[in-house]
Design a protein around this motif. Structure first.
Motif, PDB file in Angstrom:
ATOM      1  N   MET A   1       5.548   2.107   3.632  1.00  0.00           N
ATOM      2  CA  MET A   1       4.194   1.975   3.079  1.00  0.00           C
ATOM      3  C   MET A   1       3.848   0.495   2.958  1.00  0.00           C
ATOM      4  O   MET A   1       4.661  -0.310   2.500  1.00  0.00           O
ATOM      5  CB  MET A   1       4.120   2.628   1.697  1.00  0.00           C
ATOM      6  CG  MET A   1       2.745   2.596   1.054  1.00  0.00           C
ATOM      7  SD  MET A   1       1.470   3.514   1.936  1.00  0.00           S
ATOM      8  CE  MET A   1       2.048   5.209   1.722  1.00  0.00           C
ATOM      9  N   LYS A 275      -7.529  12.001 -10.203  1.00  0.00           N
ATOM     10  CA  LYS A 275      -6.261  12.367  -9.568  1.00  0.00           C
ATOM     11  C   LYS A 275      -5.079  11.828 -10.376  1.00  0.00           C
ATOM     12  O   LYS A 275      -4.068  12.528 -10.563  1.00  0.00           O
ATOM     13  CB  LYS A 275      -6.225  11.839  -8.135  1.00  0.00           C
ATOM     14  CG  LYS A 275      -4.992  12.297  -7.353  1.00  0.00           C
ATOM     15  CD  LYS A 275      -5.082  11.885  -5.895  1.00  0.00           C
ATOM     16  CE  LYS A 275      -3.835  12.345  -5.123  1.00  0.00           C
ATOM     17  NZ  LYS A 275      -3.918  11.972  -3.686  1.00  0.00           N
ATOM     18  N   THR A 364      -6.431   4.696  -0.343  1.00  0.00           N
ATOM     19  CA  THR A 364      -6.455   5.989   0.341  1.00  0.00           C
ATOM     20  C   THR A 364      -5.745   7.053  -0.487  1.00  0.00           C
ATOM     21  O   THR A 364      -4.936   6.753  -1.378  1.00  0.00           O
ATOM     22  CB  THR A 364      -5.786   5.899   1.719  1.00  0.00           C
ATOM     23  OG1 THR A 364      -4.379   5.666   1.538  1.00  0.00           O
ATOM     24  CG2 THR A 364      -6.396   4.780   2.566  1.00  0.00           C
ATOM     25  N   ASN A 365      -6.039   8.324  -0.172  1.00  0.00           N
ATOM     26  CA  ASN A 365      -5.366   9.426  -0.860  1.00  0.00           C
ATOM     27  C   ASN A 365      -3.862   9.364  -0.634  1.00  0.00           C
ATOM     28  O   ASN A 365      -3.072   9.643  -1.547  1.00  0.00           O
ATOM     29  CB  ASN A 365      -5.916  10.765  -0.375  1.00  0.00           C
ATOM     30  CG  ASN A 365      -7.348  10.992  -0.808  1.00  0.00           C
ATOM     31  OD1 ASN A 365      -7.808  10.427  -1.802  1.00  0.00           O
ATOM     32  ND2 ASN A 365      -8.079  11.817  -0.070  1.00  0.00           N
ATOM     33  N   LYS A 366      -3.451   8.994   0.569  1.00  0.00           N
ATOM     34  CA  LYS A 366      -2.029   8.888   0.885  1.00  0.00           C
ATOM     35  C   LYS A 366      -1.369   7.795   0.050  1.00  0.00           C
ATOM     36  O   LYS A 366      -0.271   7.990  -0.495  1.00  0.00           O
ATOM     37  CB  LYS A 366      -1.844   8.599   2.372  1.00  0.00           C
ATOM     38  CG  LYS A 366      -0.391   8.507   2.811  1.00  0.00           C
ATOM     39  CD  LYS A 366      -0.284   8.234   4.305  1.00  0.00           C
ATOM     40  CE  LYS A 366       1.182   8.120   4.741  1.00  0.00           C
ATOM     41  NZ  LYS A 366       1.290   7.833   6.201  1.00  0.00           N
ATOM     42  N   GLU A 367      -2.043   6.648  -0.051  1.00  0.00           N
ATOM     43  CA  GLU A 367      -1.497   5.550  -0.849  1.00  0.00           C
ATOM     44  C   GLU A 367      -1.408   5.941  -2.317  1.00  0.00           C
ATOM     45  O   GLU A 367      -0.396   5.663  -2.979  1.00  0.00           O
ATOM     46  CB  GLU A 367      -2.371   4.306  -0.684  1.00  0.00           C
ATOM     47  CG  GLU A 367      -2.254   3.655   0.680  1.00  0.00           C
ATOM     48  CD  GLU A 367      -3.312   2.588   0.914  1.00  0.00           C
ATOM     49  OE1 GLU A 367      -3.071   1.689   1.742  1.00  0.00           O
ATOM     50  OE2 GLU A 367      -4.394   2.650   0.286  1.00  0.00           O
ATOM     51  N   GLN A 368      -2.438   6.593  -2.829  1.00  0.00           N
ATOM     52  CA  GLN A 368      -2.398   6.986  -4.236  1.00  0.00           C
ATOM     53  C   GLN A 368      -1.310   8.020  -4.493  1.00  0.00           C
ATOM     54  O   GLN A 368      -0.612   7.959  -5.523  1.00  0.00           O
ATOM     55  CB  GLN A 368      -3.749   7.540  -4.695  1.00  0.00           C
ATOM     56  CG  GLN A 368      -3.771   7.791  -6.203  1.00  0.00           C
ATOM     57  CD  GLN A 368      -5.055   8.387  -6.712  1.00  0.00           C
ATOM     58  OE1 GLN A 368      -5.904   8.816  -5.935  1.00  0.00           O
ATOM     59  NE2 GLN A 368      -5.208   8.429  -8.013  1.00  0.00           N
ATOM     60  N   SER A 369      -1.145   8.963  -3.588  1.00  0.00           N
ATOM     61  CA  SER A 369      -0.081   9.964  -3.744  1.00  0.00           C
ATOM     62  C   SER A 369       1.292   9.294  -3.773  1.00  0.00           C
ATOM     63  O   SER A 369       2.181   9.697  -4.538  1.00  0.00           O
ATOM     64  CB  SER A 369      -0.141  10.986  -2.606  1.00  0.00           C
ATOM     65  OG  SER A 369      -1.325  11.748  -2.679  1.00  0.00           O
ATOM     66  N   PHE A 370       1.458   8.256  -2.958  1.00  0.00           N
ATOM     67  CA  PHE A 370       2.711   7.499  -2.943  1.00  0.00           C
ATOM     68  C   PHE A 370       2.938   6.804  -4.283  1.00  0.00           C
ATOM     69  O   PHE A 370       4.052   6.830  -4.830  1.00  0.00           O
ATOM     70  CB  PHE A 370       2.659   6.475  -1.803  1.00  0.00           C
ATOM     71  CG  PHE A 370       3.898   5.643  -1.660  1.00  0.00           C
ATOM     72  CD1 PHE A 370       5.064   6.178  -1.140  1.00  0.00           C
ATOM     73  CD2 PHE A 370       3.897   4.307  -2.042  1.00  0.00           C
ATOM     74  CE1 PHE A 370       6.215   5.400  -0.995  1.00  0.00           C
ATOM     75  CE2 PHE A 370       5.029   3.522  -1.909  1.00  0.00           C
ATOM     76  CZ  PHE A 370       6.196   4.076  -1.382  1.00  0.00           C
ATOM     77  N   GLU A 373       3.842   9.452  -6.884  1.00  0.00           N
ATOM     78  CA  GLU A 373       5.219   9.916  -6.645  1.00  0.00           C
ATOM     79  C   GLU A 373       6.235   8.926  -7.213  1.00  0.00           C
ATOM     80  O   GLU A 373       7.201   9.325  -7.893  1.00  0.00           O
ATOM     81  CB  GLU A 373       5.446  10.088  -5.140  1.00  0.00           C
ATOM     82  CG  GLU A 373       6.889  10.430  -4.766  1.00  0.00           C
ATOM     83  CD  GLU A 373       7.171  10.256  -3.281  1.00  0.00           C
ATOM     84  OE1 GLU A 373       8.353  10.148  -2.925  1.00  0.00           O
ATOM     85  OE2 GLU A 373       6.197  10.195  -2.483  1.00  0.00           O
TER      86      GLU A 373
END
Length: 381
Positions: A1, A275, A364-370, A373
């Motif tokens: 990432m 989120k 991004t949604n992917k970055e925020q999910s990371f 996590e």
């Protein structure tokens, strides 16, 4: 990432085009783009007047001067803010007094402020500088009632909050900076803020008298309103000691295009906040949201027991969180003045646990999910 900062500017092609167009125009500074930016900002916020300045610190400085703060006079603000909210009082030779924060909203506590004001004779304090911390608007209607009772002015520090609002007792939405309940409001256009101009700020007011003072103070104390038949177009008067706190046309052009996108960007910031809240609900504390309030979300802050451990761990994952803020009364300059004994328990407890997670529209949604996590991985051991 890739590296994920806590905040960053969002510059698009239309922003670049606007700056290039200004670079090829007749004025780089003191031209038409400054006034256009001021007018559009005032319309967006809902205030009568707006004065563009070189940065929010300059805006705070001339705000206290416009309200005639004098040597030794006392002003109340929050300890959980950037130092400029307090420093502006010191620039004018005034004394800063800190009231504690509300432990749920992280903003200046009305109860703590009221207790401090009422502990002194009327006239002891001159004003209050509440801060819309993290983007959460302070309920200024309640502070206005306190201020009016004791003859105090209010400067709203809304550096974090363009686009935010609270709902007053009449059921009306009050935009940050519309000055219905404050005398002056100051905004910031630093790159990590909502509207990025590189540097820059804006002061809004509904008072024509204060507006004229601000315009003079940001430009050397000079006015050009007193011409007569004996004077030519060159004539001006320096009527007070002012400063060179002007914003350029280049920055204003960028501010105009950025302002046009603020509403949708605030909506995106709130999507990101929702989120985070869904992911962290019941696991960590975060800033509460009073009913009828829209948080503009410059920041998303959580509280954790091992803040330093989480901060260091996130950096190993290329997540660059930040701490907002070291309590102002604990900074060496203010400790030397004598604030180290102040009873500001909520502020100090908050600081021991607070950490700001990435919050910006292009996250991004992917970055925020990371990010989520990794935070949960750490706090779950």
């Amino acid at each position: 990432m890739k590296t994920i900062p806590y905040g960053r500017q969002s510059i698009e092609q239309e922003d670049i085009d606007a700056v290039i167009q200004t670079l090829t125009a007749d004025y780089l500074t003191q031209g038409p783009k400054v006034k256009e930016f001021e007018d559009k900002f005032a319309e967006y916020i809902g205030s009568k007047f707006a004065v563009a300045v070189s940065n929010a610190t300059a805006g705070l400085h001339i705000a206290v001067l416009a309200l005639d703060l004098k040597q030794g006079e006392r002003v109340i603000t929050t300890p959980i803010t950037f130092a400029a909210s307090a420093n502006c009082v010191r620039y004018a030779g005034g004394e800063v007094w800190f009231a504690d924060i509300d432990s749920e909203t992280y903003t200046l506590s009305l109860e703590s402020t009221k207790k401090l004001v009422e502990s002194k004779p009327k006239g002891f304090f001159k004003g209050i500088i509440p801060v819309d911390f993290g983007g959460l608007p302070v309920n200024l209607e309640k502070f206005r009632q306190l201020a009016d009772k004791h003859g105090l002015w209010i400067i709203e520090d809304a550096a974090h909050a363009p686009g935010g609002y609270f709902t007053d007792s009449k059921g009306l939405k009050q935009n940050c900076g519309n000055n219905v309940y404050s005398d002056l409001t100051v905004f910031s256009f630093h790159p990590v803020k909502h509207i990025a101009c590189g540097e820059g700020g804006m002061v809004t007011t509904n008072s024509e008298m204060l507006y004229r003072k601000l315009c003079s103070l940001r430009s050397h104390g000079i006015v050009k309103d007193n011409m007569n038949e004996n004077h030519g177009g060159w004539y001006y008067e320096m009527q007070q000691l002012g400063y060179n706190y002007r914003l350029t046309d280049i920055q204003s052009a960028l501010g105009i295009t950025q302002l046009a996108k603020n509403e949708r960007r605030v909506a995106r910031r709130n999507e990101i906040a929702s989120k985070y809240k869904d992911a962290f609900n019941g696991k960590v504390r975060y800033q509460s949201l009073p009913e009828g309030t829209l948080n503009a979300h410059h920041l998303f802050v959580i509280e954790v027991e091992d803040r330093k451990g989480l901060y260091d761990f996130l950096r190993t994952q290329n997540i660059y969180s930040q701490i907002h803020y070291i309590p102002v009364h604990t900074l060496p300059y203010y400790k030397a003045i004598g604030y180290q004994g102040a009873d500001l328990k909520n502020a100090e407890k908050y600081y021991s646990k607070c950490i700001s997670l990435p919050m910006y529209p292009s996250l991004t949604n992917k970055e925020q999910s990371f990010v989520i996590e990794k935070v949960l991985t750490y706090i779950n051991g």
